[in-house]
Design an enzyme around this catalytic site. Structure first.
Site, PDB file in Angstrom:
ATOM      1  N   THR A 164       0.874  -1.172   0.000  1.00 39.79           N
ATOM      2  CA  THR A 164       0.000   0.000   0.000  1.00 39.79           C
ATOM      3  C   THR A 164       0.907   1.215   0.000  1.00 39.79           C
ATOM      4  O   THR A 164       1.641   1.472   0.947  1.00 39.79           O
ATOM      5  CB  THR A 164      -0.911   0.014   1.231  1.00 39.79           C
ATOM      6  OG1 THR A 164      -1.754  -1.137   1.186  1.00 39.79           O
ATOM      7  CG2 THR A 164      -1.783   1.264   1.247  1.00 39.79           C
TER       8      THR A 164
ATOM      9  N   LYS B 166      -7.142   1.314  -2.923  1.00 40.97           N
ATOM     10  CA  LYS B 166      -6.752   0.866  -1.583  1.00 40.97           C
ATOM     11  C   LYS B 166      -6.967   1.979  -0.560  1.00 40.97           C
ATOM     12  O   LYS B 166      -7.328   1.716   0.593  1.00 40.97           O
ATOM     13  CB  LYS B 166      -5.288   0.412  -1.572  1.00 40.97           C
ATOM     14  CG  LYS B 166      -4.810  -0.121  -0.224  1.00 40.97           C
ATOM     15  CD  LYS B 166      -5.625  -1.316   0.277  1.00 40.97           C
ATOM     16  CE  LYS B 166      -5.227  -1.757   1.686  1.00 40.97           C
ATOM     17  NZ  LYS B 166      -3.897  -2.358   1.779  1.00 40.97           N
TER      18      LYS B 166
ATOM     19  N   LYS C  11       0.581   4.947   8.346  1.00 42.85           N
ATOM     20  CA  LYS C  11       1.186   5.319   7.067  1.00 42.85           C
ATOM     21  C   LYS C  11       0.128   5.442   5.980  1.00 42.85           C
ATOM     22  O   LYS C  11       0.085   6.411   5.227  1.00 42.85           O
ATOM     23  CB  LYS C  11       2.248   4.292   6.691  1.00 42.85           C
ATOM     24  CG  LYS C  11       2.860   4.463   5.307  1.00 42.85           C
ATOM     25  CD  LYS C  11       2.217   3.546   4.263  1.00 42.85           C
ATOM     26  CE  LYS C  11       2.436   2.081   4.569  1.00 42.85           C
ATOM     27  NZ  LYS C  11       1.891   1.199   3.504  1.00 42.85           N
TER      28      LYS C  11
END
Length: 292
Positions: free
Chosen positions: A102, A177, A245
């Site tokens: 990701t 995502k 993150k």
């Protein structure tokens, strides 16, 4: 030449909580799997199964026809793909590059452009499903890139996932995502708050879960992660630090598009408190501990 066990050596970079299971599925599918991870000792089980070790991503890339990466941060992705002796600089023309980290949509576009200039095929293909999905070869795989390349790598992706969708051009997989992570973030707040409320109301948490998980409150997080919370097991299927993150990437992208995401902002703040408390290496369901 089409991708197949007889014709294709597959490289796998990043054999952590999810990557190790994903690499095993490729090996069980008949492929010769070459691996690299930062700490060789952590890959001992995979080497015992017959996977081939390399001392760098570039060394691995030079001998593989398809390369899959799933690492920690966009900075890691940038380094292993775009550094002088990285994957793109070392792989042969015609190689398929599949980044399942990701990461940043903008970085995915840069990698695609650099790969195309080298005669290689790049796809951004982040996944959802955590350690359970990886172990069961049931990941949801969201892909960005060229349709022809997507079609060619289907034999590999189908060994790791069930729901595999081409979302658009380069970066589209990463944007999808981000949509996934945005939905999870606020949902996780709701799951944890619900369990905290149930506990303080003196209810049996397992009984409550049986009542609500099949109704309108049902979600993947409720069914798969709430039982871990109830059992006091906060080990990672997906790390708090990596979720922070991801939320940062989504908030940066949202700012570029001129939109506000208050639910995501709150979730990132709450997860930040967990990290500050030394819980960055726990699973995302450890958000429960922010209340309890």
């Amino acid at each position: 030449m089409a991708i197949s066990p007889a014709a294709t050596k597959v490289g796998f970079v990043g054999t952590g909580v999810m990557g190790s299971s994903m690499a095993k599925h490729l090996l069980n599918g008949g492929y010769e799997v070459h691996i690299y991870t930062r700490t060789k000792e952590k890959a001992a089980e995979l080497l015992e199964l017959g996977m081939v070790w390399h001392d760098s991503p570039g060394e691995l890339a030079s001998v593989c026809g398809a390369i899959i990466t799933i690492v920690g941060y966009p900075s890691d992705v940038e380094d292993i793909y775009l550094s002088e002796r990285g994957i793109i600089g070392s792989a042969k023309p015609g190689t398929y590059l599949i980044d399942m980290t990701t990461s940043s949509p903008a970085l995915a576009v840069r990698i695609h452009e650099a790969a195309a200039a080298a005669g290689q095929h790049s796809l951004d293909a982040p996944v959802s499903g955590g350690d359970i999905g990886a172990r069961n070869a049931a990941l949801s795989i969201m892909v960005g890139g060229d349709e022809a390349a997507f079609t060619e790598v289907q034999p590999l992706l189908s060994l790791m996932g069930k729901n595999i969708v081409l979302q658009g051009g380069p970066g589209a997989g990463q944007h999808t995502k981000m949509v996934n992570q945005i939905a999870i973030a606020s949902n996780m707040i709701g799951v944890c708050e619900a369990l905290v409320y149930a506990k303080h109301a003196g209810l049996n948490l397992e009984s409550v879960l049986r009542s609500i998980e099949s109704g309108a409150a049902g979600s993947w997080s409720l069914s798969n992660l709430a039982p871990r919370v109830i059992a006091g097991n906060f080990e990672p299927g997906f790390f708090v630090k990596h979720f922070i993150k991801d939320m940062g990437i989504a908030l940066d992208a949202a700012a570029e598009m001129g939109i506000e995401l208050p639910g995501l902002s709150l979730a990132k703040e709450l997860y930040g408190r967990l990290a500050d408390a030394g819980l960055a290496d726990k699973g995302t369901h450890a958000l429960y501990l922010a209340w309890d």
